[in-house]
Design a protein around this motif. Structure first.
Motif, PDB file in Angstrom:
ATOM      1  N   GLU A 293      77.789  35.912  55.437  1.00 48.83           N
ATOM      2  CA  GLU A 293      77.419  36.581  56.680  1.00 48.83           C
ATOM      3  C   GLU A 293      77.465  38.095  56.506  1.00 48.83           C
ATOM      4  O   GLU A 293      76.579  38.818  56.973  1.00 48.83           O
ATOM      5  CB  GLU A 293      78.359  36.149  57.812  1.00 48.83           C
ATOM      6  N   ASP A 294      78.497  38.588  55.801  1.00 49.24           N
ATOM      7  CA  ASP A 294      78.587  40.028  55.523  1.00 49.24           C
ATOM      8  C   ASP A 294      77.404  40.490  54.679  1.00 49.24           C
ATOM      9  O   ASP A 294      76.814  41.539  54.930  1.00 49.24           O
ATOM     10  CB  ASP A 294      79.894  40.348  54.773  1.00 49.24           C
ATOM     11  N   VAL A 295      77.090  39.694  53.640  1.00 47.03           N
ATOM     12  CA  VAL A 295      76.000  40.058  52.738  1.00 47.03           C
ATOM     13  C   VAL A 295      74.691  40.178  53.502  1.00 47.03           C
ATOM     14  O   VAL A 295      73.966  41.171  53.397  1.00 47.03           O
ATOM     15  CB  VAL A 295      75.869  39.016  51.602  1.00 47.03           C
ATOM     16  N   VAL A 391      65.955  35.142  47.942  1.00 41.20           N
ATOM     17  CA  VAL A 391      65.793  34.157  46.867  1.00 41.20           C
ATOM     18  C   VAL A 391      66.349  34.734  45.575  1.00 41.20           C
ATOM     19  O   VAL A 391      66.234  35.936  45.309  1.00 41.20           O
ATOM     20  CB  VAL A 391      64.294  33.801  46.682  1.00 41.20           C
ATOM     21  N   SER A 392      66.962  33.893  44.788  1.00 41.62           N
ATOM     22  CA  SER A 392      67.311  34.242  43.412  1.00 41.62           C
ATOM     23  C   SER A 392      66.341  33.514  42.496  1.00 41.62           C
ATOM     24  O   SER A 392      66.241  32.283  42.534  1.00 41.62           O
ATOM     25  CB  SER A 392      68.744  33.830  43.077  1.00 41.62           C
ATOM     26  N   THR A 393      65.585  34.257  41.686  1.00 43.39           N
ATOM     27  CA  THR A 393      64.606  33.612  40.814  1.00 43.39           C
ATOM     28  C   THR A 393      65.307  32.776  39.747  1.00 43.39           C
ATOM     29  O   THR A 393      66.501  32.932  39.486  1.00 43.39           O
ATOM     30  CB  THR A 393      63.698  34.653  40.144  1.00 43.39           C
ATOM     31  N   PRO A 399      72.928  31.909  42.991  1.00 37.60           N
ATOM     32  CA  PRO A 399      73.951  32.761  43.613  1.00 37.60           C
ATOM     33  C   PRO A 399      75.146  31.932  44.068  1.00 37.60           C
ATOM     34  O   PRO A 399      75.167  31.388  45.177  1.00 37.60           O
ATOM     35  CB  PRO A 399      73.205  33.398  44.791  1.00 37.60           C
ATOM     36  N   LEU A 400      76.144  31.815  43.225  1.00 39.11           N
ATOM     37  CA  LEU A 400      77.285  30.951  43.514  1.00 39.11           C
ATOM     38  C   LEU A 400      78.282  31.591  44.470  1.00 39.11           C
ATOM     39  O   LEU A 400      78.998  30.899  45.188  1.00 39.11           O
ATOM     40  CB  LEU A 400      78.001  30.590  42.204  1.00 39.11           C
ATOM     41  N   TYR A 407      70.946  37.825  44.764  1.00 40.58           N
ATOM     42  CA  TYR A 407      69.527  37.657  45.061  1.00 40.58           C
ATOM     43  C   TYR A 407      68.715  38.787  44.445  1.00 40.58           C
ATOM     44  O   TYR A 407      69.198  39.914  44.317  1.00 40.58           O
ATOM     45  CB  TYR A 407      69.303  37.608  46.574  1.00 40.58           C
ATOM     46  N   ASN A 408      67.489  38.479  44.073  1.00 45.39           N
ATOM     47  CA  ASN A 408      66.626  39.510  43.475  1.00 45.39           C
ATOM     48  C   ASN A 408      65.166  39.359  43.900  1.00 45.39           C
ATOM     49  O   ASN A 408      64.271  39.916  43.271  1.00 45.39           O
ATOM     50  CB  ASN A 408      66.703  39.440  41.944  1.00 45.39           C
ATOM     51  N   TYR A 409      64.931  38.626  45.008  1.00 44.18           N
ATOM     52  CA  TYR A 409      63.557  38.291  45.371  1.00 44.18           C
ATOM     53  C   TYR A 409      63.550  37.932  46.847  1.00 44.18           C
ATOM     54  O   TYR A 409      64.593  37.670  47.452  1.00 44.18           O
ATOM     55  CB  TYR A 409      63.099  37.097  44.519  1.00 44.18           C
TER      56      TYR A 409
END
Length: 674
Positions: A293-295, A391-393, A399-400, A407-409
Motif C-alpha cells: 500500500e505504501d509502495v 508490472v515486473s517484466t 516482485p516478492l 516493478y519496471n513496467y
C-alpha cells in the motif's frame, strides 16, 4: 613427540595450500588449474568475490554510501572469455550520480613457471550512457588466454544512501570463496529479504564510530582593520554504533539457465536490504515503503505517474474527433488502443514512470511509461473505467517483497460495463486486448487506482494460443517428400509470428525457416492477416525435401510427422527446483495426409496413444490410420497452464519423453511382390 609432528605437518600443509586473497597475490597453483574442482563443466569460476557496502559521513553532504568490490576470476577455456569483460552500472538522477574510483585490474598468466601480470590500461576503460537514469563503465581485460586469472577492484560512491544494491551470492559460474559485508549506522533501519535455495544468513556484530566536527573562526586582535588575525578552532563529536552484517560462503554451485524459466533471478540466492525508516539525532522518525500500500501510494503521488494521468489538454481535440460519435465502451476502447499504437512508437525503454507524455505524443515515440500512462489517460477521458497496472517484466523477476524496485513496467487495465476485464499494452503494435507481449507475462500485476488504491490481477492469459497445421504430402520411390503446408495461429502464437515475420527481411526469414527444417526447399510462401489483428494468422507454402525415407531392400521406414516432430526433450535435469513457465497455455495440432508411392503397401503403423498430465495440466494424443495408398496422422499436444509447479517436474519430463518417443516411431511400407 610423534603426535606433535603430525600436528605440525598438518598445519604446515594447510599453510601451504591456504589461499591468499590479497589483491595481486595470485598463485601459480591458481594459474595451473585446468578444471574447476567444484564443477568440471565450468568455463570460468570466481576464485574470490568480495563486496563491502558501508556509510561514510562527509561534511556538508551527510552520509554517502560506498561499495568496495574485489573479484578474482579463473578462465578455464575459450568459452569463458566472456567473463573477461566487466560492465558496471552507475545510477544518475536528481540527487546526483554514482561515481567509480580506484579501479585497478590485472590479467595473470604463467610462462616458464613465472607469474606474469599485465595491467589494464586507462585506454581500455569506456564510459557511456546506458539510459536516461544510468551510465555504464565497461572494460575488457588484456591478454586473455585459456588458464588466465583476472583480478580487479574498484569503489563506487553513491549519493543514493537509501538504495542498497542487492547482495547476490550465486551466479552462473561457481564461486570458491565469497565474502560480503554491509555496515549500517544506527540512524538507518533496514529490513532484509532473502531468496534462493541456498541457506544464507549473516553473522551480526557491532562497533562504535565517531563523527568529528571542527569549526574554524577568525577574529582581529585589538579591534579595527589593522589588528592581528587570530584563528580559533571549536571541535565536537558524535559517537554512534554501526551494525555489521557479514556473509562468508565457500564452494557455491553455479545457478544455470534452464528452459521455461521466467527469470532465473527469481531463484538466485541473494539478500536485499530495504530501508524501513531513519532516525537521526534531534529529528523525528521518517518511514519508507514497508507495505505494498505504501509502495503504490508513493508511486501514484509521483508527478511522473499520478499527475500524468490527469493531463488531457495535449490530446483532447484528437480523442474528441476519434470517438465523439461512438457510444459503445468496447468500441471506444479499441479505437483509442489502436490509435495509440499507430501514433506513438515504443523506444525500447522500460519503466512505469513517464518521461514526458506530451513530448512523446508530439514526437511519436516514448517509453513504456509514456505510452501506457497516455493510453490510460485517454481511456479515462473517454469515460472508461481504466487504471494503470504495475508490472515486473520476465527478465526483471517476480516482485516478492514490497519495493518500488520490484516493478519496471506498466500496462493498462479496463473494466467494461458488462464486467469484462481487459489488459492492454500499447508498446507492441501487434498486441490485442488480453494478449500482452511475452515480456509482460509474469505472475501478477498491481492495479493502481485513483488516489492510490490498488488491487492485484493475474497477468497470465486463460485462453489457449493455437497453432493448427494441415500438411498434405506424398513420398516418391526415391524417398523424397513433396507437399503443401498450411497453419492457422491465434492469440500469442499469432503475436509472436507477426513480430518475427513483419519486422524481418523476407528473404532472411525464408532462409531461416528452411534452415530450421534442415534444408527443406520452400516455394509459394504466403501469409494472410499479417496486419489484420482481428483475424488469425494464415501461413502456407509448398515444400520438397530429398532423402526423407530410409529405404532398406523392399521396405521404406519413416516417421509420419517428418520434420514437424519434436526431437529433443528440453527437460534434462534429474531434479528441478523452479516452476516450469510456458508463458501461456497453448495447443498444437497436426493433421497430415500422406500418399505413399505406387507399388508399396502399408505393412505397419505406430499404435494410437493418449497421454495426460495430472490435474488437467496437459495432454497428448496420437493417431495413425492407413488404408490403401493413404495414411492419415492426427497429433495434438496441449498445455493448459502457464506455470507448472516443480512438484510435477518428473512427470512432466517423462510426459515429454513419452510423446517424443511416440512421434519418432516409424511407419513401415513394403514393396508389393508381383
Amino acid at each position: 613427540m610423534r603426535v606433535l609432528l603430525i600436528v605440525f605437518v598438518l598445519c604446515f600443509t594447510n599453510l601451504i595450500f591456504s589461499q591468499d586473497y590479497k589483491f595481486g597475490k595470485v598463485s601459480k597453483e591458481e594459474l595451473k588449474e585446468t578444471v574447476c574442482s567444484l564443477d568440471s563443466t565450468a568455463n570460468a569460476a570466481y576464485l574470490y568475490k568480495y563486496r563491502r557496502s558501508y556509510y561514510v559521513y562527509i561534511k556538508d553532504e551527510g552520509f554517502v554510501l560506498k561499495t568496495d568490490i574485489h573479484e578474482r576470476i579463473k578462465i578455464y577455456n575459450q568459452d569463458g572469455f566472456d567473463y573477461a569483460t566487466k560492465q558496471i552500472r552507475l545510477y544518475q538522477g536528481g540527487s546526483g550520480e554514482e561515481k567509480i574510483s580506484n579501479l585497478k585490474a590485472y590479467t595473470y598468466n604463467i610462462e616458464k613457471n613465472k607469474v606474469l601480470a599485465e595491467k589494464l590500461s586507462k585506454d581500455g576503460i569506456f564510459k557511456s550512457e546506458a539510459s536516461k537514469y544510468s551510465n555504464k563503465v565497461k572494460f575488457t581485460m588484456p591478454n586473455i588466454k585459456p588458464g588466465s586469472v583476472i583480478e580487479y577492484k574498484y569503489q563506487i560512491t553513491s549519493p543514493y544512501w537509501s538504495n542498497v544494491d542487492e547482495f547476490i551470492f550465486q551466479y552462473d559460474i561457481p564461486i570458491k570463496k565469497l565474502e560480503a559485508e554491509f555496515d549500517v549506522p544506527e540512524y538507518y533501519n533496514f529490513k532484509v529479504n532473502t531468496k534462493g535455495f541456498l541457506s544464507v544468513a549473516p553473522t551480526v556484530e557491532s562497533k562504535t564510530d565517531v563523527i568529528r566536527f571542527v569549526d574554524k573562526a577568525r577574529s582581529l586582535a585589538g579591534g579595527g582593520y589593522n589588528g592581528a588575525v587570530t584563528t580559533s578552532f571549536n571541535s565536537s563529536e558524535i559517537t554512534y554504533y554501526t551494525q555489521i552484517n557479514k556473509y562468508n560462503l565457500t564452494d557455491i554451485p553455479a545457478l544455470k539457465e534452464e528452459p521455461f524459466v521466467n527469470s532465473i533471478n527469481n531463484y538466485r540466492a541473494s539478500a536485499k536490504y530495504e530501508l524501513s525508516y531513519t532516525k537521526f539525532p534531534n529529528s523525528t522518525v521518517k518511514t519508507y515503503s514497508t507495505t505494498w500500500e505504501d509502495v503504490v501510494d508513493r508511486v501514484y503521488k509521483s508527478s511522473s505517474f499520478g499527475d500524468e494521468l490527469k493531463r488531457t489538454g495535449y490530446f483532447q481535440n484528437d480523442i474528441d474527433a476519434l470517438v465523439g460519435s461512438v457510444s459503445g465502451a468496447e468500441e471506444k476502447m479499441m479505437m483509442i488502443f489502436d490509435y495509440v499504437k499507430s501514433q506513438v512508437k515504443w523506444n525500447g525503454y522500460y519503466g512505469f514512470y513517464a518521461d514526458d507524455v506530451k513530448k512523446a505524443y508530439k514526437n511519436h515515440a516514448g517509453s513504456s511509461g509514456d505510452i501506457n500512462l497516455m493510453l490510460t489517460a485517454m481511456l479515462r477521458y473517454a469515460g472508461l473505467n481504466a487504471n494503470p497496472v504495475l508490472v515486473s517484466t520476465r527478465t526483471h523477476g517476480v516482485p516478492l517483497f514490497p519495493t518500488r524496485e520490484g516493478y519496471n513496467y506498466v500496462v493498462s487495465w479496463v473494466k467494461l460495463p458488462d464486467g469484462t476485464e481487459v489488459l492492454l499494452d500499447g508498446t507492441d503494435k501487434y498486441s490485442v486486448p488480453n494478449i500482452l507481449p511475452l515480456r509482460a507475462l509474469n505472475w501478477q500485476g498491481r492495479i493502481v487506482a485513483e488516489n492510490g488504491g490498488y488491487g492485484v490481477i493475474d497477468l497470465y492469459p486463460k485462453s489457449l494460443s493455437e497453432n493448427n497445421v494441415i500438411m498434405m504430402a506424398k513420398i516418391d520411390e526415391e524417398g523424397a517428400l513433396e507437399g503443401s503446408y498450411r497453419s492457422i495461429k491465434t492469440n500469442h502464437r499469432a503475436l509472436s509470428f507477426r513480430n518475427s515475420y513483419n519486422e524481418a527481411d523476407k528473404d532472411d526469414y525464408l532462409e531461416k525457416l528452411e534452415n530450421r527444417y534442415n534444408g527443406i526447399e520452400i516455394s509459394d510462401y504466403n501469409v494472410k492477416n499479417d496486419t489484420d489483428l482481428s483475424k488469425p494468422i494464415q501461413e502456407s507454402y509448398k515444400f520438397n525435401k530429398e532423402s526423407q525415407v530410409d529405404i532398406i531392400g523392399d521396405k521404406m521406414y519413416f516417421s509420419p510427422l517428418f520434420h514437424l516432430r519434436t526431437k529433443e526433450n528440453p527437460f534434462k535435469l534429474e531434479k528441478r527446483e523452479f516452476p516450469v513457465d510456458f508463458g501461456y497455455p497453448s495447443v498444437t495440432s497436426y493433421r497430415v495426409i500422406l500418399n505413399i508411392p505406387e507399388g508399396y503397401k502399408i505393412e505397419s503403423t505406430p499404435e494410437s496413444v493418449a497421454l495426460a498430465l495430472p490435474d488437467n495440466l496437459g495432454s497428448f494424443s496420437y493417431m495413425v490410420k492407413g488404408s490403401g495408398r493413404n495414411i492419415q496422422i492426427m497429433v495434438e499436444t496441449q498445455i493448459n497452464e502457464s506455470i507448472i509447479s516443480p512438484i510435477y517436474y518428473e512427470v512432466l519430463k517423462e510426459y515429454f519423453n513419452s510423446f517424443i518417443q511416440k512421434e519418432a516411431e516409424q511407419v513401415v511400407l513394403n514393396k508389393k511382390q508381383i
